[in-house]
Design a protein around this motif. Sequence first.
Motif, PDB file in Angstrom:
ATOM      1  N   ILE A   1       0.843  -1.195   0.000  1.00 22.12           N
ATOM      2  CA  ILE A   1       0.000   0.000   0.000  1.00 22.12           C
ATOM      3  C   ILE A   1       0.882   1.252   0.000  1.00 22.12           C
ATOM      4  O   ILE A   1       1.781   1.385   0.832  1.00 22.12           O
ATOM      5  CB  ILE A   1      -0.943   0.018   1.222  1.00 22.12           C
ATOM      6  N   HIS A   2       0.659   2.129  -0.939  1.00 21.46           N
ATOM      7  CA  HIS A   2       1.317   3.433  -0.979  1.00 21.46           C
ATOM      8  C   HIS A   2       0.218   4.491  -0.885  1.00 21.46           C
ATOM      9  O   HIS A   2      -0.968   4.174  -0.955  1.00 21.46           O
ATOM     10  CB  HIS A   2       2.084   3.613  -2.291  1.00 21.46           C
ATOM     11  N   SER A   3       0.624   5.748  -0.753  1.00 22.11           N
ATOM     12  CA  SER A   3      -0.384   6.806  -0.728  1.00 22.11           C
ATOM     13  C   SER A   3       0.057   7.980  -1.597  1.00 22.11           C
ATOM     14  O   SER A   3       1.113   8.565  -1.378  1.00 22.11           O
ATOM     15  CB  SER A   3      -0.644   7.258   0.709  1.00 22.11           C
TER      16      SER A   3
ATOM     17  N   PRO B   1       4.926  13.244  -2.587  1.00 27.11           N
ATOM     18  CA  PRO B   1       5.541  12.242  -1.709  1.00 27.11           C
ATOM     19  C   PRO B   1       4.607  11.049  -1.510  1.00 27.11           C
ATOM     20  O   PRO B   1       3.407  11.161  -1.723  1.00 27.11           O
ATOM     21  CB  PRO B   1       5.724  13.001  -0.393  1.00 27.11           C
ATOM     22  N   CYS B   2       5.171   9.918  -1.116  1.00 29.71           N
ATOM     23  CA  CYS B   2       4.345   8.788  -0.712  1.00 29.71           C
ATOM     24  C   CYS B   2       4.006   9.002   0.760  1.00 29.71           C
ATOM     25  O   CYS B   2       4.877   9.261   1.569  1.00 29.71           O
ATOM     26  CB  CYS B   2       5.096   7.473  -0.892  1.00 29.71           C
ATOM     27  N   ALA B   3       2.720   8.925   1.092  1.00 29.84           N
ATOM     28  CA  ALA B   3       2.294   9.225   2.458  1.00 29.84           C
ATOM     29  C   ALA B   3       1.917   7.972   3.231  1.00 29.84           C
ATOM     30  O   ALA B   3       1.137   8.031   4.183  1.00 29.84           O
ATOM     31  CB  ALA B   3       1.134  10.217   2.428  1.00 29.84           C
ATOM     32  N   GLU B   4       2.417   6.837   2.803  1.00 30.61           N
ATOM     33  CA  GLU B   4       2.123   5.604   3.533  1.00 30.61           C
ATOM     34  C   GLU B   4       3.462   4.894   3.757  1.00 30.61           C
ATOM     35  O   GLU B   4       4.177   4.646   2.786  1.00 30.61           O
ATOM     36  CB  GLU B   4       1.198   4.724   2.694  1.00 30.61           C
ATOM     37  N   LEU B   5       3.765   4.579   5.021  1.00 31.54           N
ATOM     38  CA  LEU B   5       5.036   3.910   5.312  1.00 31.54           C
ATOM     39  C   LEU B   5       5.063   2.575   4.559  1.00 31.54           C
ATOM     40  O   LEU B   5       4.338   1.646   4.900  1.00 31.54           O
ATOM     41  CB  LEU B   5       5.161   3.693   6.816  1.00 31.54           C
ATOM     42  N   CYS B   6       5.884   2.512   3.489  1.00 29.55           N
ATOM     43  CA  CYS B   6       5.762   1.381   2.575  1.00 29.55           C
ATOM     44  C   CYS B   6       7.028   0.524   2.505  1.00 29.55           C
ATOM     45  O   CYS B   6       7.112  -0.376   1.674  1.00 29.55           O
ATOM     46  CB  CYS B   6       5.388   1.891   1.186  1.00 29.55           C
ATOM     47  N   GLY B   7       7.992   0.782   3.377  1.00 33.77           N
ATOM     48  CA  GLY B   7       9.213  -0.017   3.367  1.00 33.77           C
ATOM     49  C   GLY B   7      10.414   0.847   3.692  1.00 33.77           C
ATOM     50  O   GLY B   7      10.270   2.025   4.006  1.00 33.77           O
TER      51      GLY B   7
ATOM     52  N   GLY C   1      12.685   2.253   1.966  1.00 33.11           N
ATOM     53  CA  GLY C   1      12.990   3.414   1.119  1.00 33.11           C
ATOM     54  C   GLY C   1      11.850   4.409   1.045  1.00 33.11           C
ATOM     55  O   GLY C   1      11.844   5.299   0.197  1.00 33.11           O
ATOM     56  N   HIS C   2      10.868   4.274   1.959  1.00 34.55           N
ATOM     57  CA  HIS C   2       9.662   5.113   1.899  1.00 34.55           C
ATOM     58  C   HIS C   2       9.981   6.607   1.875  1.00 34.55           C
ATOM     59  O   HIS C   2       9.402   7.355   1.083  1.00 34.55           O
ATOM     60  CB  HIS C   2       8.768   4.776   3.094  1.00 34.55           C
ATOM     61  N   SER C   3      10.929   7.026   2.723  1.00 34.64           N
ATOM     62  CA  SER C   3      11.174   8.468   2.831  1.00 34.64           C
ATOM     63  C   SER C   3      11.746   9.041   1.540  1.00 34.64           C
ATOM     64  O   SER C   3      11.677  10.239   1.301  1.00 34.64           O
ATOM     65  CB  SER C   3      12.108   8.763   4.004  1.00 34.64           C
ATOM     66  N   GLY C   4      12.336   8.174   0.703  1.00 37.01           N
ATOM     67  CA  GLY C   4      12.896   8.665  -0.560  1.00 37.01           C
ATOM     68  C   GLY C   4      11.923   8.537  -1.711  1.00 37.01           C
ATOM     69  O   GLY C   4      12.243   8.869  -2.848  1.00 37.01           O
ATOM     70  N   MET C   5      10.712   8.044  -1.427  1.00 40.27           N
ATOM     71  CA  MET C   5       9.747   7.828  -2.499  1.00 40.27           C
ATOM     72  C   MET C   5       8.986   9.122  -2.758  1.00 40.27           C
ATOM     73  O   MET C   5       8.017   9.444  -2.072  1.00 40.27           O
ATOM     74  CB  MET C   5       8.763   6.716  -2.112  1.00 40.27           C
ATOM     75  N   ARG C   6       9.453   9.864  -3.735  1.00 37.06           N
ATOM     76  CA  ARG C   6       8.736  11.085  -4.069  1.00 37.06           C
ATOM     77  C   ARG C   6       8.939  11.439  -5.530  1.00 37.06           C
ATOM     78  O   ARG C   6       9.961  11.126  -6.124  1.00 37.06           O
ATOM     79  CB  ARG C   6       9.144  12.247  -3.183  1.00 37.06           C
TER      80      ARG C   6
HETATM   81 CU   LIG Z   1       5.289   4.244  -0.898  1.00 37.14          CU
END
Ligand SMILES: [Cu+2]
Length: 256
Positions: A151-153, A186-192, A194-199
């Motif tokens: 799940i991503h956001s 940005p991705c607003a769902e903790l997804c793994g 590398g989440h903080s770099g997902m944008r």
């Molecule tokens: Cu994500």
Amino acid sequence: MLDWWLPENVSTYGRDIDWLFHLIYYITGITAILVFATMIIFLVMYKDRPGRRARYTHGNTTLEIVWTVIPSLILVILTFLSVPAWSKIKMQAPPPSDFVVQVTAKQFNWQITYPGPDGKFGTEDDKTLLDEMHVPVNKIVHVNLKSQDVIHSFFVPQFRMKQDAVPGREIMQWFEATKPGKYELPCAELCGFGHSGMRGWIYVHTPADYQKWAAENLQAAAAPAAAAADEKKAEEKKDAATPAAPAAKTGGKAKR
Ligand SMILES: [Cu+2]
């Protein structure tokens, strides 16, 4: 009054969201002030004094009913007040548009697919970009949101738009940007890990700029061979100048 608090709103439905946000903010703010003021007054009123003895008290049933019923009523009223905004943005079918973009989230990128010159998804000429979306201003954009893994956001603060991307589902969302610019996605769902770099970035162009961008980046397959070759050369030059671009291209092509 609280407009400075939120990121700039550049979305047609942003005001509806902001109005609700401010209303809830005022209600919780006033409640917090009342609770803290009462607490401080009671701390002073009932502090230890010589000769004063502690006394057991059961409480006050009337008061307890009042402070249970009032918040419940506020919540019910807030629910009804939110219905128009939510139904406009989420529940009703989005306003019709011929501009559709497919977004597939994966750990840890946004894959943005355009249908290409034939206007259809799932064909040879689809174009997939990594972490960048280009759209014209004042145009309703439909986003078909999918996820490849977890799940991503999909969150664009300036558009007041947020929607989970759920594996196995295709969720249709929409927005209409009112001001050209570059907006963070940005991705607003903790997804793994590398989440903080997902944008990614959403580039909102004026109609003329968008036409130019689309002609250079989306229509290449439809252009005559010679023009396409020229364009390829120009793109290669551009790629050499911007180190991020080749990565985006490879990402897109590797997927197909
Ligand atoms: Cu994500």
